[in-house]
Design an enzyme around this catalytic site. Structure first.
Site, PDB file in Angstrom:
ATOM      1  N   SER A   4      -8.601  -6.031   2.840  1.00 30.08           N
ATOM      2  CA  SER A   4      -8.756  -4.579   2.823  1.00 30.08           C
ATOM      3  C   SER A   4     -10.208  -4.237   3.129  1.00 30.08           C
ATOM      4  O   SER A   4     -11.121  -4.835   2.549  1.00 30.08           O
ATOM      5  CB  SER A   4      -8.383  -4.012   1.459  1.00 30.08           C
ATOM      6  OG  SER A   4      -8.891  -2.698   1.347  1.00 30.08           O
ATOM      7  N   LYS A  64      -3.119 -12.638   3.235  1.00 34.86           N
ATOM      8  CA  LYS A  64      -3.123 -11.548   4.228  1.00 34.86           C
ATOM      9  C   LYS A  64      -4.521 -11.384   4.814  1.00 34.86           C
ATOM     10  O   LYS A  64      -5.496 -11.254   4.075  1.00 34.86           O
ATOM     11  CB  LYS A  64      -2.675 -10.250   3.558  1.00 34.86           C
ATOM     12  CG  LYS A  64      -2.563  -9.073   4.516  1.00 34.86           C
ATOM     13  CD  LYS A  64      -1.823  -7.927   3.872  1.00 34.86           C
ATOM     14  CE  LYS A  64      -1.774  -6.711   4.760  1.00 34.86           C
ATOM     15  NZ  LYS A  64      -1.034  -5.607   4.140  1.00 34.86           N
ATOM     16  N   LYS A  82       2.491   1.282  -4.070  1.00 31.25           N
ATOM     17  CA  LYS A  82       1.470   0.509  -4.781  1.00 31.25           C
ATOM     18  C   LYS A  82       1.860   0.251  -6.229  1.00 31.25           C
ATOM     19  O   LYS A  82       1.543  -0.784  -6.798  1.00 31.25           O
ATOM     20  CB  LYS A  82       0.138   1.272  -4.771  1.00 31.25           C
ATOM     21  CG  LYS A  82      -0.606   1.233  -3.452  1.00 31.25           C
ATOM     22  CD  LYS A  82      -1.862   2.099  -3.524  1.00 31.25           C
ATOM     23  CE  LYS A  82      -2.601   2.202  -2.213  1.00 31.25           C
ATOM     24  NZ  LYS A  82      -3.464   1.049  -1.903  1.00 31.25           N
ATOM     25  N   TYR A 119       4.494   0.097   7.879  1.00 28.11           N
ATOM     26  CA  TYR A 119       3.894   1.139   7.049  1.00 28.11           C
ATOM     27  C   TYR A 119       3.788   2.403   7.912  1.00 28.11           C
ATOM     28  O   TYR A 119       4.591   3.320   7.807  1.00 28.11           O
ATOM     29  CB  TYR A 119       2.525   0.713   6.490  1.00 28.11           C
ATOM     30  CG  TYR A 119       1.979   1.657   5.428  1.00 28.11           C
ATOM     31  CD1 TYR A 119       1.992   3.034   5.605  1.00 28.11           C
ATOM     32  CD2 TYR A 119       1.441   1.177   4.245  1.00 28.11           C
ATOM     33  CE1 TYR A 119       1.518   3.902   4.637  1.00 28.11           C
ATOM     34  CE2 TYR A 119       0.950   2.038   3.263  1.00 28.11           C
ATOM     35  CZ  TYR A 119       0.997   3.404   3.481  1.00 28.11           C
ATOM     36  OH  TYR A 119       0.511   4.250   2.523  1.00 28.11           O
ATOM     37  N   GLY A 152       0.796  -1.219   0.000  1.00 27.06           N
ATOM     38  CA  GLY A 152       0.000   0.000   0.000  1.00 27.06           C
ATOM     39  C   GLY A 152       0.821   1.257   0.000  1.00 27.06           C
ATOM     40  O   GLY A 152       0.305   2.333  -0.272  1.00 27.06           O
ATOM     41  N   ASN A 201      -3.874  -6.830   8.231  1.00 23.30           N
ATOM     42  CA  ASN A 201      -4.246  -5.634   7.485  1.00 23.30           C
ATOM     43  C   ASN A 201      -4.766  -4.572   8.475  1.00 23.30           C
ATOM     44  O   ASN A 201      -4.631  -4.743   9.683  1.00 23.30           O
ATOM     45  CB  ASN A 201      -5.314  -5.992   6.435  1.00 23.30           C
ATOM     46  CG  ASN A 201      -5.189  -5.137   5.187  1.00 23.30           C
ATOM     47  OD1 ASN A 201      -5.072  -3.915   5.281  1.00 23.30           O
ATOM     48  ND2 ASN A 201      -5.212  -5.765   4.030  1.00 23.30           N
ATOM     49  N   ASN A 215      -7.234   5.165   6.538  1.00 21.65           N
ATOM     50  CA  ASN A 215      -7.260   5.272   5.076  1.00 21.65           C
ATOM     51  C   ASN A 215      -8.464   4.569   4.484  1.00 21.65           C
ATOM     52  O   ASN A 215      -9.002   3.611   5.034  1.00 21.65           O
ATOM     53  CB  ASN A 215      -5.947   4.760   4.463  1.00 21.65           C
ATOM     54  CG  ASN A 215      -6.022   3.300   4.059  1.00 21.65           C
ATOM     55  OD1 ASN A 215      -6.513   2.960   2.978  1.00 21.65           O
ATOM     56  ND2 ASN A 215      -5.562   2.422   4.942  1.00 21.65           N
ATOM     57  N   GLY A 251      -1.311   1.586  12.569  1.00 25.51           N
ATOM     58  CA  GLY A 251      -0.404   2.260  13.497  1.00 25.51           C
ATOM     59  C   GLY A 251      -0.640   1.840  14.929  1.00 25.51           C
ATOM     60  O   GLY A 251      -1.148   0.756  15.219  1.00 25.51           O
ATOM     61  N   ASN A 267     -11.575  -1.571   2.248  1.00 28.42           N
ATOM     62  CA  ASN A 267     -11.989  -0.507   1.326  1.00 28.42           C
ATOM     63  C   ASN A 267     -12.490  -0.985  -0.030  1.00 28.42           C
ATOM     64  O   ASN A 267     -12.736  -0.186  -0.917  1.00 28.42           O
ATOM     65  CB  ASN A 267     -10.823   0.474   1.133  1.00 28.42           C
ATOM     66  CG  ASN A 267     -10.458   1.140   2.447  1.00 28.42           C
ATOM     67  OD1 ASN A 267     -11.338   1.532   3.202  1.00 28.42           O
ATOM     68  ND2 ASN A 267      -9.179   1.215   2.742  1.00 28.42           N
ATOM     69  N   THR A 268     -12.599  -2.300  -0.201  1.00 29.51           N
ATOM     70  CA  THR A 268     -13.218  -2.833  -1.414  1.00 29.51           C
ATOM     71  C   THR A 268     -14.453  -3.601  -0.957  1.00 29.51           C
ATOM     72  O   THR A 268     -14.321  -4.603  -0.252  1.00 29.51           O
ATOM     73  CB  THR A 268     -12.235  -3.755  -2.176  1.00 29.51           C
ATOM     74  OG1 THR A 268     -11.148  -2.950  -2.646  1.00 29.51           O
ATOM     75  CG2 THR A 268     -12.894  -4.443  -3.351  1.00 29.51           C
ATOM     76  N   PHE A 302      -7.712   0.572  -3.277  1.00 29.05           N
ATOM     77  CA  PHE A 302      -6.902  -0.096  -4.323  1.00 29.05           C
ATOM     78  C   PHE A 302      -6.684   0.785  -5.554  1.00 29.05           C
ATOM     79  O   PHE A 302      -6.847   0.343  -6.702  1.00 29.05           O
ATOM     80  CB  PHE A 302      -7.545  -1.416  -4.769  1.00 29.05           C
ATOM     81  CG  PHE A 302      -7.503  -2.534  -3.768  1.00 29.05           C
ATOM     82  CD1 PHE A 302      -6.771  -2.432  -2.587  1.00 29.05           C
ATOM     83  CD2 PHE A 302      -8.195  -3.727  -4.003  1.00 29.05           C
ATOM     84  CE1 PHE A 302      -6.727  -3.476  -1.668  1.00 29.05           C
ATOM     85  CE2 PHE A 302      -8.155  -4.776  -3.095  1.00 29.05           C
ATOM     86  CZ  PHE A 302      -7.431  -4.649  -1.927  1.00 29.05           C
TER      87      PHE A 302
HETATM   88  C1  LIG Z   1      -2.572   4.324   3.220  1.00 30.00           C
HETATM   89  C2  LIG Z   1      -2.528   2.834   3.348  1.00 30.00           C
HETATM   90  C3  LIG Z   1      -2.755   2.040   2.230  1.00 30.00           C
HETATM   91  C4  LIG Z   1      -2.725   0.649   2.340  1.00 30.00           C
HETATM   92  N1  LIG Z   1      -2.926  -0.109   1.219  1.00 30.00           N
HETATM   93  C5  LIG Z   1      -2.849  -1.452   1.310  1.00 30.00           C
HETATM   94  C6  LIG Z   1      -3.001  -2.256   0.154  1.00 30.00           C
HETATM   95  O1  LIG Z   1      -3.168  -1.759  -0.954  1.00 30.00           O
HETATM   96  N2  LIG Z   1      -2.946  -3.603   0.306  1.00 30.00           N
HETATM   97  C7  LIG Z   1      -2.729  -4.211   1.521  1.00 30.00           C
HETATM   98  O2  LIG Z   1      -2.670  -5.441   1.594  1.00 30.00           O
HETATM   99  N3  LIG Z   1      -2.554  -3.455   2.632  1.00 30.00           N
HETATM  100  C8  LIG Z   1      -2.608  -2.112   2.554  1.00 30.00           C
HETATM  101  N4  LIG Z   1      -2.434  -1.364   3.679  1.00 30.00           N
HETATM  102  C9  LIG Z   1      -2.242  -2.046   4.979  1.00 30.00           C
HETATM  103  C10 LIG Z   1      -0.766  -2.156   5.355  1.00 30.00           C
HETATM  104  O3  LIG Z   1      -0.068  -2.950   4.425  1.00 30.00           O
HETATM  105  C11 LIG Z   1      -0.616  -2.780   6.761  1.00 30.00           C
HETATM  106  O4  LIG Z   1      -1.109  -4.100   6.727  1.00 30.00           O
HETATM  107  C12 LIG Z   1      -1.374  -2.000   7.816  1.00 30.00           C
HETATM  108  O5  LIG Z   1      -1.280  -0.612   7.588  1.00 30.00           O
HETATM  109  C13 LIG Z   1      -0.868  -2.309   9.218  1.00 30.00           C
HETATM  110  O6  LIG Z   1       0.483  -1.953   9.354  1.00 30.00           O
HETATM  111  P1  LIG Z   1       0.942  -0.552  10.024  1.00 30.00           P
HETATM  112  O7  LIG Z   1       0.205  -0.390  11.315  1.00 30.00           O
HETATM  113  O8  LIG Z   1       2.434  -0.650  10.173  1.00 30.00           O
HETATM  114  O9  LIG Z   1       0.573   0.533   9.063  1.00 30.00           O
HETATM  115  C14 LIG Z   1      -2.464   0.039   3.593  1.00 30.00           C
HETATM  116  C15 LIG Z   1      -2.228   0.851   4.715  1.00 30.00           C
HETATM  117  C16 LIG Z   1      -2.271   2.221   4.617  1.00 30.00           C
HETATM  118  C17 LIG Z   1      -2.004   3.063   5.835  1.00 30.00           C
END
Ligand SMILES: Cc1cc2nc3c(=O)[nH]c(=O)nc-3n(C[C@H](O)[C@H](O)[C@H](O)COP(=O)(O)O)c2cc1C
Length: 294
Positions: free
Chosen positions: A137, A175, A24, A271, A21, A204, A69, A223, A139-140, A73
């Site tokens: 995710s 995942k 991307k 992330y 993410g 995720n 967020n 986070g 968001n889909t 996708f």
């Molecule tokens: C802005 C944003 C976009 C993300 N997009 C994706 C994505 O496209 N596919 C996915 O599997 N996870 C996506 N994630 C999830 C991250 O890969 C991760 O699993 C999640 O943020 C937890 O880790 P963190 O707390 O270190 O951010 C996204 C996270 C954020 C913040």
């Protein structure tokens, strides 16, 4: 063209990855080893390009070291991204792994999801070091409903079939969402293990809503707020399987990173911690890990 200096740092056994993410579209892939990452997960990649949700779709909540967020996708599609990965690969140091996180297009009905995962995977058969089926995710619409053995095992089987066409063994991870727990998680993990997945990425983002201009926006939190839940899921999943688990979610400090590895994560991904911890957060963790390796 930008010229990169040869990378001095030893990446062998570096367990720190950039979570899906962030990059991307493989915009900055050749630069990521310089920030101390040992792998990067590109995507989520869908077969066709798509714009994602309308903006604003990413919010910082600094007091909680959290992000919210609802990206949806947004990506340039498997065709363009696979070309970029192909070009980037010769620039990467040996040992650096490129993962491809696969998703389905928003307009593809759930019943046809397997076809999308297979299509997207086929574009990367020559470049991916591992694949991830992302069904977590928030968001889909409908995507998380695929987190059942009935829906997911056929998808895994079809993607594995496509991977065999590559003529090499490419690991396939799944995942999952942090909300998956208890018996449903146990049954899903066991079914996926029987279907031959290589491991799991936990987790995720945590689904929820964010109030913006008096409107409730659905999306996912990452986070600090996710940290303890993500660690819990790692520990729980370890009781169901001995397959590798890549831990993601709220790794915000060096101590968090070490704790996950001690808890049995095969690798970790950052992330939100990279956003709040600064550009060299991964490098800082890697230095501490290297010091503790005899
Ligand atoms: C802005 C944003 C976009 C993300 N997009 C994706 C994505 O496209 N596919 C996915 O599997 N996870 C996506 N994630 C999830 C991250 O890969 C991760 O699993 C999640 O943020 C937890 O880790 P963190 O707390 O270190 O951010 C996204 C996270 C954020 C913040």
């Amino acid at each position: 063209m930008v010229r990169l200096l040869p990378l001095q740092a030893n990446l062998k056994n570096n367990p720190i990855g950039l979570a899906a993410g962030f990059d991307k579209n493989a915009d900055i892939l050749p630069l990521l080893p310089y920030f101390g990452f040992g792998h990067a997960e590109i995507g989520t990649v869908t077969p066709l390009p798509q714009g994602g949700n309308e903006r604003p779709r990413l919010f910082r909540i600094p007091k909680d070291r959290t992000l919210f967020n609802r990206m949806g996708f947004n990506n340039l599609g498997a065709g363009i991204i696979s070309e970029r990965v192909r070009k980037a690969k010769p620039l990467l140091p040996s040992g650096f792994k490129v993962g491809i996180n696969l998703g389905k297009n928003k307009l593809t009905p759930d019943a046809d999801a397997a076809l999308d995962y297979v299509k997207a995977a086929r574009s990367f058969l020559d470049t991916a070091d591992y694949f991830v089926i992302n069904v977590s995710s928030p968001n889909t619409p409908g995507l998380r409903a695929l987190q059942t053995p009935e829906a997911l095992v056929p998808i895994v089987q079809q993607v594995k079939g496509a991977l065999q066409e590559s003529g090499r063994e490419i690991p396939l991870y799944v995942k999952l969402a942090p909300e998956m727990t208890g018996e449903p998680l146990m049954k899903l993990i066991q079914a996926l293990e029987s279907a031959g997945v290589s491991g799991f990425i936990l987790t995720n983002t945590l689904g929820g809503v964010y109030i913006y201009r008096e409107k409730e926006l659905p999306g996912g939190y990452s986070g600090q707020n996710l940290s303890s839940l993500s660690l819990e899921r790692l520990l729980e999943a370890k009781t169901y399987t001995s397959l590798p688990i890549i831990s993601a979610g709220g790794i915000m400090t060096v101590e968090d990173a070490l704790k996950r590895l001690k808890a049995g994560a095969s690798e970790i991904q950052l992330y939100t911690g990279w956003i709040y911890g600064g550009p060299f957060f991964a490098k800082k963790i890697w230095k501490v890990i290297q010091r503790s390796i005899p």
